[in-house]
Design a protein around this motif. Structure first.
Motif, PDB file in Angstrom:
ATOM      1  N   LYS A 153       0.583  -1.143   0.050  1.00 11.95           N
ATOM      2  CA  LYS A 153       0.113   0.188  -0.106  1.00 11.95           C
ATOM      3  C   LYS A 153       0.880   1.162  -0.004  1.00 11.95           C
ATOM      4  O   LYS A 153       0.535   2.187  -0.675  1.00 11.95           O
ATOM      5  N   SER A 154       1.986   1.356   0.953  1.00  8.59           N
ATOM      6  CA  SER A 154       2.889   2.419   1.084  1.00  8.59           C
ATOM      7  C   SER A 154       3.454   2.674  -0.346  1.00  8.59           C
ATOM      8  O   SER A 154       3.849   3.970  -0.615  1.00  8.59           O
ATOM      9  N   LYS A 155       3.772   1.728  -1.309  1.00  4.83           N
ATOM     10  CA  LYS A 155       4.375   2.008  -2.385  1.00  4.83           C
ATOM     11  C   LYS A 155       3.099   2.187  -3.653  1.00  4.83           C
ATOM     12  O   LYS A 155       3.615   2.252  -4.992  1.00  4.83           O
ATOM     13  N   PHE A 156       2.113   1.884  -3.383  1.00  8.07           N
ATOM     14  CA  PHE A 156       1.013   1.949  -4.432  1.00  8.07           C
ATOM     15  C   PHE A 156       1.424   0.751  -5.496  1.00  8.07           C
ATOM     16  O   PHE A 156       1.216   1.182  -6.606  1.00  8.07           O
ATOM     17  N   SER A 157       2.087  -0.343  -5.219  1.00  7.47           N
ATOM     18  CA  SER A 157       2.449  -1.324  -6.042  1.00  7.47           C
ATOM     19  C   SER A 157       1.709  -2.504  -6.024  1.00  7.47           C
ATOM     20  O   SER A 157       1.142  -3.061  -4.668  1.00  7.47           O
ATOM     21  N   PHE A 158       1.541  -3.350  -6.870  1.00 11.26           N
ATOM     22  CA  PHE A 158       1.108  -4.584  -6.988  1.00 11.26           C
ATOM     23  C   PHE A 158       1.609  -5.626  -7.998  1.00 11.26           C
ATOM     24  O   PHE A 158       1.100  -5.755  -8.824  1.00 11.26           O
ATOM     25  N   ASN A 159       2.958  -5.993  -7.787  1.00 16.84           N
ATOM     26  CA  ASN A 159       3.785  -6.342  -8.689  1.00 16.84           C
ATOM     27  C   ASN A 159       3.289  -7.967  -8.665  1.00 16.84           C
ATOM     28  O   ASN A 159       3.128  -8.828  -7.598  1.00 16.84           O
ATOM     29  N   LEU A 160       3.468  -8.454  -9.984  1.00 12.97           N
ATOM     30  CA  LEU A 160       3.151  -9.973 -10.253  1.00 12.97           C
ATOM     31  C   LEU A 160       4.727 -10.690 -10.290  1.00 12.97           C
ATOM     32  O   LEU A 160       5.703 -10.258 -10.791  1.00 12.97           O
TER      33      LEU A 160
END
Lengths: 114, 113
Positions: free
Chosen positions: B69-76
């Motif tokens: 959440k803190s990085k606004f990321s959702f890496n696959l």
């Protein structure tokens, strides 16, 4: 396994002509969507449809576009007077519970406007 | 405006290599996150999704993604890719209770046998 189907797979039309793209959503689904993808660009939301009316539409979905569920199985996207920039892949999707459920996508219709 | 960015447009890997595809979104509120995959000539299909709970989600075919959440990321990620993973991968979000999906531009993954 149930799936969303779309016809035709490829439609070629002349600028200014009307086109109707057809979709058959999964039979027990209640929420329907159209998206499009211009070549080399993102898949973009066009419109969502629930309970026989549009729930939301994007800026792209102007007066030239309309959607309809003419019977219990089909969901159509009509473009009244096609423009060159309407050339894209159009995807239909459906889901059973809207926001918190997966949208199932059809294979797409490639629309080419000459 | 809300957007989704995928860092890599085209990735080429050899079989058994590890994979990580980056995805960032721009929205400060509640999000639901997805990865979709499109195999050559086939439909878009859901690989995995995050709505709430454990930020590390597991999907089909050995894929997983981590919501930070803190990085606004959702890496696959996938530890060891196969030739059959050749496809285009799309990161996507929905915002708050909105059900329209906002897609990234996609990453075309090519696995060398």
């Amino acid at each position: 396994e149930p799936e969303v189907t779309q016809t035709p797979s490829h439609q070629v039309t002349q600028m200014g002509q009307e086109v109707i793209l057809r979709c058959v959503p999964i039979s027990n689904h209640l929420y329907f969507y159209w998206y499009r993808q211009i070549l080399g660009q993102k898949v973009e939301f066009l419109v969502s449809f629930y309970n026989n009316e549009i729930s939301e539409k994007s800026e792209i979905f102007d007066d030239q576009f309309s959607v309809e569920r003419p019977d219990g199985s089909n969901f159509t996207l009509k473009i009244r007077s096609t423009k060159l920039e309407d050339s894209a892949m159009y995807f239909c999707a459906s889901s059973d519970y809207g926001t918190y459920n997966e949208q199932f996508f059809g294979p797409g219709t490639r629309l080419t406007v000459l | 405006a809300q957007s989704v960015s995928q860092h890599n447009h085209h990735v080429i890997l050899s079989e058994a290599a590890s994979l990580e595809l980056g995805c960032n979104y721009s929205y400060g509120g509640t999000v639901n996150l997805f990865w979709y995959v499109q195999y050559p000539g086939q439909h878009l299909q859901l690989l995995l999704k995050y709505f709430s709970g454990d930020p590390l989600v597991k999907g089909i075919k050995g894929f997983e993604a981590e919501f930070i959440k803190s990085k606004f990321s959702f890496n696959l990620r996938k530890p060891s890719v196969q030739w059959s993973d050749t496809a285009e991968y799309f990161c996507a979000v929905t915002m708050n209770r909105d059900d329209k999906i906002i897609f990234g531009k996609g990453t075309r993954l090519h696995i060398l046998p």
